[in-house]
Design an enzyme around this catalytic site. Sequence first.
Site, PDB file in Angstrom:
ATOM      1  N   LYS A  99       0.756  -1.185   0.067  1.00 44.60           N
ATOM      2  CA  LYS A  99      -0.176  -0.112   0.046  1.00 44.60           C
ATOM      3  C   LYS A  99       0.923   1.011   0.058  1.00 44.60           C
ATOM      4  O   LYS A  99       1.745   1.607   0.848  1.00 44.60           O
ATOM      5  CB  LYS A  99      -0.880  -0.138   1.227  1.00 44.60           C
ATOM      6  CG  LYS A  99      -1.605   1.396   1.302  1.00 44.60           C
ATOM      7  CD  LYS A  99      -2.654   1.374   2.650  1.00 44.60           C
ATOM      8  CE  LYS A  99      -2.918   2.871   3.085  1.00 44.60           C
ATOM      9  NZ  LYS A  99      -3.767   3.175   3.938  1.00 44.60           N
ATOM     10  N   GLY A 160      -8.464   8.714   9.675  1.00 46.26           N
ATOM     11  CA  GLY A 160      -8.863   8.828  10.989  1.00 46.26           C
ATOM     12  C   GLY A 160     -10.019   9.912  11.547  1.00 46.26           C
ATOM     13  O   GLY A 160     -10.111  10.098  12.709  1.00 46.26           O
ATOM     14  N   ALA A 186      -9.776   5.137   4.034  1.00 48.55           N
ATOM     15  CA  ALA A 186      -9.935   6.371   4.951  1.00 48.55           C
ATOM     16  C   ALA A 186     -11.147   7.113   5.045  1.00 48.55           C
ATOM     17  O   ALA A 186     -12.003   7.211   3.974  1.00 48.55           O
ATOM     18  CB  ALA A 186      -8.660   7.184   4.837  1.00 48.55           C
ATOM     19  N   GLY A 187     -11.768   7.295   6.146  1.00 51.82           N
ATOM     20  CA  GLY A 187     -12.836   8.359   6.311  1.00 51.82           C
ATOM     21  C   GLY A 187     -14.075   7.561   6.750  1.00 51.82           C
ATOM     22  O   GLY A 187     -14.945   8.149   7.278  1.00 51.82           O
ATOM     23  N   ASN A 208      -9.511   1.256   9.505  1.00 52.40           N
ATOM     24  CA  ASN A 208      -8.647   1.262  10.781  1.00 52.40           C
ATOM     25  C   ASN A 208      -9.286   1.736  12.089  1.00 52.40           C
ATOM     26  O   ASN A 208      -9.836   1.134  12.785  1.00 52.40           O
ATOM     27  CB  ASN A 208      -7.438   1.711  10.733  1.00 52.40           C
ATOM     28  CG  ASN A 208      -6.236   1.131  11.768  1.00 52.40           C
ATOM     29  OD1 ASN A 208      -5.026   0.826  11.836  1.00 52.40           O
ATOM     30  ND2 ASN A 208      -6.627   0.936  13.070  1.00 52.40           N
ATOM     31  N   THR A 209      -9.264   3.126  11.915  1.00 54.17           N
ATOM     32  CA  THR A 209      -9.783   3.858  13.267  1.00 54.17           C
ATOM     33  C   THR A 209     -11.167   3.677  13.685  1.00 54.17           C
ATOM     34  O   THR A 209     -11.672   3.446  14.750  1.00 54.17           O
ATOM     35  CB  THR A 209      -9.672   5.491  13.152  1.00 54.17           C
ATOM     36  OG1 THR A 209      -8.251   5.459  12.600  1.00 54.17           O
ATOM     37  CG2 THR A 209      -9.814   6.026  14.503  1.00 54.17           C
TER      38      THR A 209
END
Lengths: 256, 72
Positions: A99, A160, A186-187, A208-209
Amino acid sequence: MTDSWTVAGHTFRSRLIVGTGKYKDFEQNAAALEASGAEIVTVAVRRVNVSDPSKPVLQDYIDPKKVTYLPNTAGCFTADEAIRTLRLAREAGGWDLVKLEVLGEAKTLYPDMRETLKATEVLAKEGFKPMVYCVDDPIAAKQLEESGAVAVMPLGAPIGSGLGIQNRVTIRLIVEGAKVPVLVDAGVGAASDAAVAMELGCDGVLMNTAIAEAKDPVRMARAMKLAVEAGRDSYLAGRMAKRRYADPSSPLAGLI
Amino acid sequence: MTQDPGKGVMINGEHRRVAEGTSIAQMIADIGLDPAKVAVERNLEIVPRSTFGEVMVEDGDEFEIVHFVGGG
């Protein structure tokens, strides 16, 4: 009914890719991974602790033989840094699938597309299979593909932030124009965001977050698994047309 | 005669001294690392894992030894 997607010759059944950062501990991380059903995890490349090498490491909890490790270049702000990091990652893990993310600034963690394109070209020439984090710009996505990206991964919102998919129009345009897999990276904040990404026709979602910072990460991991599956089915099923006004579901004939 | 001063090297930004005739494999073992789980860069060049046993540490070498950690 089996549904799968293929990136650079590797076929996966799960369309959810999860990160391995920000968890309370390795046990929680491994449990969330299990609940998510993900077959790919992102990992970062960092210096070993030469003063205390006996500390437990990620591989002790998440087996790279069972789960595909996707090394990232998080924290890299130039093409050179990212390329250097991935050369080390390839040596550490033996994988070409990586990535790439080259960040433009710390405040927004928005990608620097000039450096990202440069790095993509070099990596592709060196035999890497870069899955590339990018802006939600259909032209940039095409340019990445031309430069050798094996997947394009536009952000839904800043890394995040958990703000959800901010621009459905551009994500859909990227999906329509791409010949390589498109993953929202992301997001995502809640399961509904993951479903939206999949309903737009994305091949997958990376997060992830949203899982790691949920109050119950294992439960959220399961929610994300279900949302990705639901969103995919919803996309494949083909949604009804939108109407401006109501249309009754019960027959009008035979009313008493 | 003075004692063998060994080789002065940098490992992940820290000064270290290693004995004469130390291979990279030996250096990694001395630190206590599993060579299967790390990658080594020496003076900005990747050292292939298959050559850890043959490549000798030289005075002034700068090493980066990395592994995978949690990340998004």
